[in-house]
Design a protein around this motif. Structure first.
Motif, PDB file in Angstrom:
ATOM      1  N   LYS A   1      11.315  -6.453  21.915  1.00  0.00           N
ATOM      2  CA  LYS A   1      11.187  -5.037  21.572  1.00  0.00           C
ATOM      3  C   LYS A   1       9.869  -4.362  21.955  1.00  0.00           C
ATOM      4  N   VAL A   2       8.902  -5.131  22.443  1.00  0.00           N
ATOM      5  CA  VAL A   2       7.584  -4.555  22.705  1.00  0.00           C
ATOM      6  C   VAL A   2       7.459  -4.122  24.172  1.00  0.00           C
ATOM      7  N   ALA A   3       7.187  -2.840  24.395  1.00  0.00           N
ATOM      8  CA  ALA A   3       6.890  -2.372  25.750  1.00  0.00           C
ATOM      9  C   ALA A   3       5.381  -2.400  25.946  1.00  0.00           C
ATOM     10  N   PHE A   4       4.941  -2.734  27.160  1.00  0.00           N
ATOM     11  CA  PHE A   4       3.507  -2.830  27.426  1.00  0.00           C
ATOM     12  C   PHE A   4       3.192  -2.163  28.752  1.00  0.00           C
ATOM     13  N   MET A   5       2.167  -1.310  28.750  1.00  0.00           N
ATOM     14  CA  MET A   5       1.715  -0.717  30.009  1.00  0.00           C
ATOM     15  C   MET A   5       0.225  -0.989  30.167  1.00  0.00           C
ATOM     16  N   SER A   6      -0.214  -1.084  31.417  1.00  0.00           N
ATOM     17  CA  SER A   6      -1.607  -1.453  31.638  1.00  0.00           C
ATOM     18  C   SER A   6      -2.213  -0.693  32.802  1.00  0.00           C
TER      19      SER A   6
ATOM     20  N   GLU B   1      15.908   3.102  23.891  1.00  0.00           N
ATOM     21  CA  GLU B   1      16.386   2.427  22.670  1.00  0.00           C
ATOM     22  C   GLU B   1      16.121   0.924  22.670  1.00  0.00           C
ATOM     23  N   LYS B   2      15.743   0.372  23.807  1.00  0.00           N
ATOM     24  CA  LYS B   2      15.428  -1.059  23.850  1.00  0.00           C
ATOM     25  C   LYS B   2      13.983  -1.335  23.441  1.00  0.00           C
ATOM     26  N   THR B   3      13.194  -0.284  23.326  1.00  0.00           N
ATOM     27  CA  THR B   3      11.781  -0.439  22.970  1.00  0.00           C
ATOM     28  C   THR B   3      11.552  -0.039  21.515  1.00  0.00           C
ATOM     29  N   GLY B   4      10.972  -0.972  20.754  1.00  0.00           N
ATOM     30  CA  GLY B   4      10.683  -0.687  19.346  1.00  0.00           C
ATOM     31  C   GLY B   4       9.220  -0.354  19.106  1.00  0.00           C
ATOM     32  N   VAL B   5       8.360  -0.888  19.960  1.00  0.00           N
ATOM     33  CA  VAL B   5       6.920  -0.681  19.815  1.00  0.00           C
ATOM     34  C   VAL B   5       6.337  -0.460  21.212  1.00  0.00           C
ATOM     35  N   ILE B   6       5.480   0.552  21.339  1.00  0.00           N
ATOM     36  CA  ILE B   6       4.865   0.856  22.628  1.00  0.00           C
ATOM     37  C   ILE B   6       3.399   0.422  22.590  1.00  0.00           C
ATOM     38  N   THR B   7       2.996  -0.392  23.562  1.00  0.00           N
ATOM     39  CA  THR B   7       1.604  -0.846  23.586  1.00  0.00           C
ATOM     40  C   THR B   7       0.997  -0.584  24.959  1.00  0.00           C
ATOM     41  N   GLY B   8      -0.313  -0.475  24.999  1.00  0.00           N
ATOM     42  CA  GLY B   8      -0.937  -0.224  26.279  1.00  0.00           C
ATOM     43  C   GLY B   8      -2.409  -0.596  26.338  1.00  0.00           C
ATOM     44  N   TYR B   9      -2.835  -1.055  27.521  1.00  0.00           N
ATOM     45  CA  TYR B   9      -4.247  -1.240  27.824  1.00  0.00           C
ATOM     46  C   TYR B   9      -4.679  -0.033  28.641  1.00  0.00           C
ATOM     47  N   ILE B  10      -5.665   0.679  28.135  1.00  0.00           N
ATOM     48  CA  ILE B  10      -6.054   1.935  28.766  1.00  0.00           C
ATOM     49  C   ILE B  10      -7.572   2.051  28.864  1.00  0.00           C
ATOM     50  N   GLU B  11      -8.057   2.484  30.021  1.00  0.00           N
ATOM     51  CA  GLU B  11      -9.496   2.741  30.154  1.00  0.00           C
ATOM     52  C   GLU B  11      -9.800   4.215  29.920  1.00  0.00           C
TER      53      GLU B  11
ATOM     54  N   SER C   1      -8.812  -5.713  20.557  1.00  0.00           N
ATOM     55  CA  SER C   1      -8.710  -6.884  21.426  1.00  0.00           C
ATOM     56  C   SER C   1      -7.246  -7.135  21.753  1.00  0.00           C
ATOM     57  N   MET C   2      -7.046  -7.939  22.773  1.00  0.00           N
ATOM     58  CA  MET C   2      -5.700  -8.309  23.199  1.00  0.00           C
ATOM     59  C   MET C   2      -4.924  -8.976  22.059  1.00  0.00           C
ATOM     60  N   ARG C   3      -5.603  -9.888  21.362  1.00  0.00           N
ATOM     61  CA  ARG C   3      -4.915 -10.596  20.291  1.00  0.00           C
ATOM     62  C   ARG C   3      -4.514  -9.630  19.185  1.00  0.00           C
ATOM     63  N   GLN C   4      -5.435  -8.707  18.869  1.00  0.00           N
ATOM     64  CA  GLN C   4      -5.139  -7.745  17.822  1.00  0.00           C
ATOM     65  C   GLN C   4      -3.969  -6.843  18.239  1.00  0.00           C
ATOM     66  N   LEU C   5      -3.962  -6.447  19.494  1.00  0.00           N
ATOM     67  CA  LEU C   5      -2.869  -5.615  19.997  1.00  0.00           C
ATOM     68  C   LEU C   5      -1.517  -6.262  19.684  1.00  0.00           C
ATOM     69  N   PHE C   6      -1.406  -7.555  19.972  1.00  0.00           N
ATOM     70  CA  PHE C   6      -0.122  -8.217  19.776  1.00  0.00           C
ATOM     71  C   PHE C   6       0.099  -8.660  18.335  1.00  0.00           C
ATOM     72  N   ASN C   7      -0.967  -8.846  17.576  1.00  0.00           N
ATOM     73  CA  ASN C   7      -0.779  -9.058  16.140  1.00  0.00           C
ATOM     74  C   ASN C   7      -0.128  -7.823  15.527  1.00  0.00           C
ATOM     75  N   TYR C   8      -0.644  -6.675  15.895  1.00  0.00           N
ATOM     76  CA  TYR C   8      -0.055  -5.418  15.419  1.00  0.00           C
ATOM     77  C   TYR C   8       1.396  -5.290  15.897  1.00  0.00           C
ATOM     78  N   ALA C   9       1.573  -5.508  17.197  1.00  0.00           N
ATOM     79  CA  ALA C   9       2.882  -5.257  17.804  1.00  0.00           C
ATOM     80  C   ALA C   9       3.957  -6.162  17.218  1.00  0.00           C
ATOM     81  N   LYS C  10       3.633  -7.438  17.039  1.00  0.00           N
ATOM     82  CA  LYS C  10       4.639  -8.369  16.515  1.00  0.00           C
ATOM     83  C   LYS C  10       5.067  -7.965  15.112  1.00  0.00           C
ATOM     84  N   ALA C  11       4.111  -7.603  14.284  1.00  0.00           N
ATOM     85  CA  ALA C  11       4.433  -7.204  12.909  1.00  0.00           C
ATOM     86  C   ALA C  11       5.355  -5.991  12.917  1.00  0.00           C
ATOM     87  N   LEU C  12       5.007  -4.987  13.704  1.00  0.00           N
ATOM     88  CA  LEU C  12       5.780  -3.746  13.712  1.00  0.00           C
ATOM     89  C   LEU C  12       7.127  -3.910  14.414  1.00  0.00           C
TER      90      LEU C  12
END
Lengths: 469, 469
Positions: A162-167, A212-222, A286-297
């Motif tokens: 369910k997690v979408a990721f953009m970078s 509808e296939k994405t439940g959480v949107i995540t991204g690495y952004i400068e 941090s990367m780990r925090q990003l996915f800690n958040y994402a997995k929970a949500l």
């Protein structure tokens, strides 16, 4: 802003790889390999040299121009030298291509801004939407459409989820995909944004908001490309699903490095922080925090408050969890007198051990079997003063049996979010997999679990403030 | 304070397990199993019931009293019900035992302070030093002497190495051992401190300070037993080797939980922070951070300053690393004009790619082979403005070859500390193992790498302030 219709980019019926190559190690070969591995749509190879390509045990004739392809083409994946790209775009336009994923580098990032402008001008003329240039393209984990030239033996692909990721960074994005795969984090879609000559992070956030296939949107952004656009899109989308951003270039040195990397004006981090706060975007450090958040949500519902109950078979871990939660603005739930009474009674009747502590953290002690956990978890979840339950299991104790897995499935009937923490090595990892299959996210360390609770509480607050929870 | 001579506790010639049992699942059976697995000293089983015990394929006659053992005994590992422990101590005294590891619970932590006092009184009478009670005992990873009753299938033991670890929480200590094992962190000795009726954290810090097999001392602590003693010991030992403490009970809720867990007066965390600062103790906020610090200090020399050079094949990771370092008080090294000139020349001559950035972070770009890394690393390490080198390798790029492993071995000749970061999954993990065998610590994420640099810089500062570096 209306969400751009980009389904053709992720669900193309047919794809042409322009710059396809038969030479192992070449980008145009690696892309052919990636796209033809799991994708069931039609794939056409294009290269001015012509000939034939064999990848993944299949043979493909090579067309000298996309115009020679005897079929409609939805998406062109372009991996030819930069200087040829504008003309290739014209050919795509003549062919009726809807989207171009430009992998080629050598544009703005290499000092050739005018070449990039030319690319955009041609694409606009034909109504072609462009991903990149200078990127790894898109990967749809649902249907296997995967433009990424990193070979699977170097960079694994995560499972569908369910997690979408953009970078904004291709290389770092690839490392994150590889990491996510090894941590079994399910992903819906990956987008390597590249130079964002046309489509930018806000366009994809808007698109993923409707996906509808994405439940959480995540991204690495400068740096975001258009602040106003980002603000408006984010504010709308976060009412439907969480957005988590890892913003790099927070310090002066980081911002300088970002400027020489993607040319992003990283801007003052304070402005970003304020914008994230005002739009309900969760900001990860941090990367780990990003996915800690994402997995929970992705796995649990947002919390209706910040009062947390802890059930643990180790006092020390309970102390650390208490510290972590308090330091991040959560509260330890004060259990109701009724709940205390239930514990007291069970202890008197010998159903629970004499010297366990039932003040929150609820310490079921080192010799707790899963049945004892279950009593404590039920009492905590039934307490109206509890918004979130944290379960800590030190599986090193042989007393803790595998019944905990089924128990976690049952606990979800209460409708309150649950976070599970199981520190250690091989055995806890095995149990973690089984518990996650039941829908409860499991974390390897106390601090990761704190992140998870924080995300559920913080996003819940945003929804409540906006009347959505 | 003179360090207590406790070698007999970790290197006993002969051991008696009092309360040894033949019944699988019983603590007295599990301890026999652990001790006889790898330890080559003599092991005697003692139980009032007598009989015979078979563990790990070996048979042991069971003596009804330690006094019946036909040999000298250095250490008694005691796992009988609490009320019998004082009398057992007397028997140990008559036998001439030097150390008692009391696994049994049911003392102060269960409200029976007077029983614990009696235990200490008897031990003092005979000159017996006591570990515990209410603990997992000691584990010496060097000779396999291991009192821990958690079975290896539930809790792995780490490999032998330079990090000593002590814990006021047995259960959490076990989880950490298990975690350390799965992360291949080498340990010298583990001590589960238990109630610290006799030997406390300061005694073991003093002992480990003299222990030549220990390079780094780490500990999980809720509250120190004797503040003055800790202060004096820590201040002396940190001049010889690093001490890293994970202090729990930092918040009000955490301190409350600690009080009901170990009965520790967690005290104001500010006081602890000040004491750590004044004694050169590194304070870790989490389990992962504790071992990020420990691994760096176990494998690399402390840094002579806080100026860090970054070499990376991914711009984004360089930006994140810059942020992380700056946020923790480090600086990006300003490379000398001479170094810049070397890069310029190589670029002109085509030895390095045209659009690489050689301002720190030094971005060798995604297609960098190990030879390009090596040039950049040498230039950075030879620059007098650089105190620490961080190497980031995104191994997802197939261009990066395995030559990097040997290169890392060569880089250590410069005598400057090096930290390696390799985010991702299976392939980077494999490379990480190989690089660590060459002596360079490798971290899975940028933020872990930041921890590592912080530890090397911070401990270096302490040594310099005290004229030791």
């Amino acid at each position: 802003m209306e969400a751009p219709r980009l389904d053709f980019l992720f669900y193309p019926r047919s794809v042409a790889v322009i710059g396809a190559s038969n030479v192992p190690g070449k980008v145009g070969n690696a892309i052919m390999r990636s796209i033809t591995l799991n994708f069931s749509g039609k794939v056409y190879a294009v290269n001015v040299k012509g000939g034939e390509i064999e990848v993944n045990g299949r043979k493909f004739p090579v067309y000298r121009s996309i115009k020679d392809v005897p079929d409609e083409v939805d998406v062109a994946v372009i991996a030819v030298p930069a200087k040829f790209v504008p003309d290739v775009i014209d050919e795509c336009g003549e062919k009726g291509v809807k989207g171009a994923v430009v992998i080629s580098a050598g544009f703005k990032e290499a000092g050739r801004a005018e070449l990039e402008e030319e690319l955009v001008k041609r694409a606009r003329k034909w109504g072609i939407r462009v991903v990149g240039p200078n990127c790894l393209g898109v990967t749809n984990l649902e249907n296997g459409f995967d433009c990424n030239f990193n070979p699977p033996e170097r960079q694994a692909r995560p499972p569908f989820g369910k997690v979408a990721f953009m970078s904004q960074s291709g290389a770092f994005g690839a490392a994150i995909l590889d990491w996510a795969a090894s941590h079994k984090i399910g992903m819906s879609k990956f987008i390597s944004l590249g130079n964002m000559a046309d489509l930018d992070e806000s366009d994809f956030i808007a698109y993923l908001g409707e996906d509808e296939k994405t439940g959480v949107i995540t991204g690495y952004i400068e740096g975001v490309k258009d602040g106003r656009k980002f603000f408006n899109v984010a504010k709308e989308v976060t009412l439907k699903k969480p957005i988590i951003i890892l913003k790099a270039g927070r310090t002066e040195a980081g911002a300088k490095a970002a400027a020489s990397h993607t040319g992003s004006l990283a801007g003052s981090y304070k402005i970003y922080e304020a914008a994230f706060e005002q739009t309900g975007v969760l900001s990860a450090k941090s990367m780990r925090q990003l996915f800690n958040y994402a997995k929970a949500l992705a796995m649990q519902k947002p919390a209706k408050g910040n009062r947390v109950a802890i059930v643990t078979n180790g006092g020390g871990a309970g102390v650390m969890m208490s510290d972590g939660l308090l330091e991040r603005g959560m509260k330890l739930a004060e259990l109701s007198e009724e709940t205390n009474e239930r514990f007291r009674k069970d202890i008197e009747e010998g159903k629970l051990p004499h010297h366990m502590s039932y003040r929150n953290p609820i310490d079921v002690i080192g010799d707790a079997p899963s049945s004892r956990y279950e009593i404590a978890m039920r009492y905590a979840l039934e307490d109206p003063n509890v918004d979130v339950l944290v379960v800590i299991a030190l599986f090193q104790s042989p007393a803790l049996d595998e019944g905990i897995v089924e128990a976690m499935e049952r606990m979800q009937a209460y409708g309150k979010p649950i976070v599970f923490v199981a520190p250690g090595g091989a055995y806890p990892h095995k149990m973690a997999r089984n518990i996650e299959l039941k829908g409860v996210p499991v974390y390897e360390t106390v601090e990761d679990g704190v992140d998870a609770v924080y995300a559920l509480v913080k996003y819940g607050e945003w929804l409540r403030e906006n009347g959505k929870l």
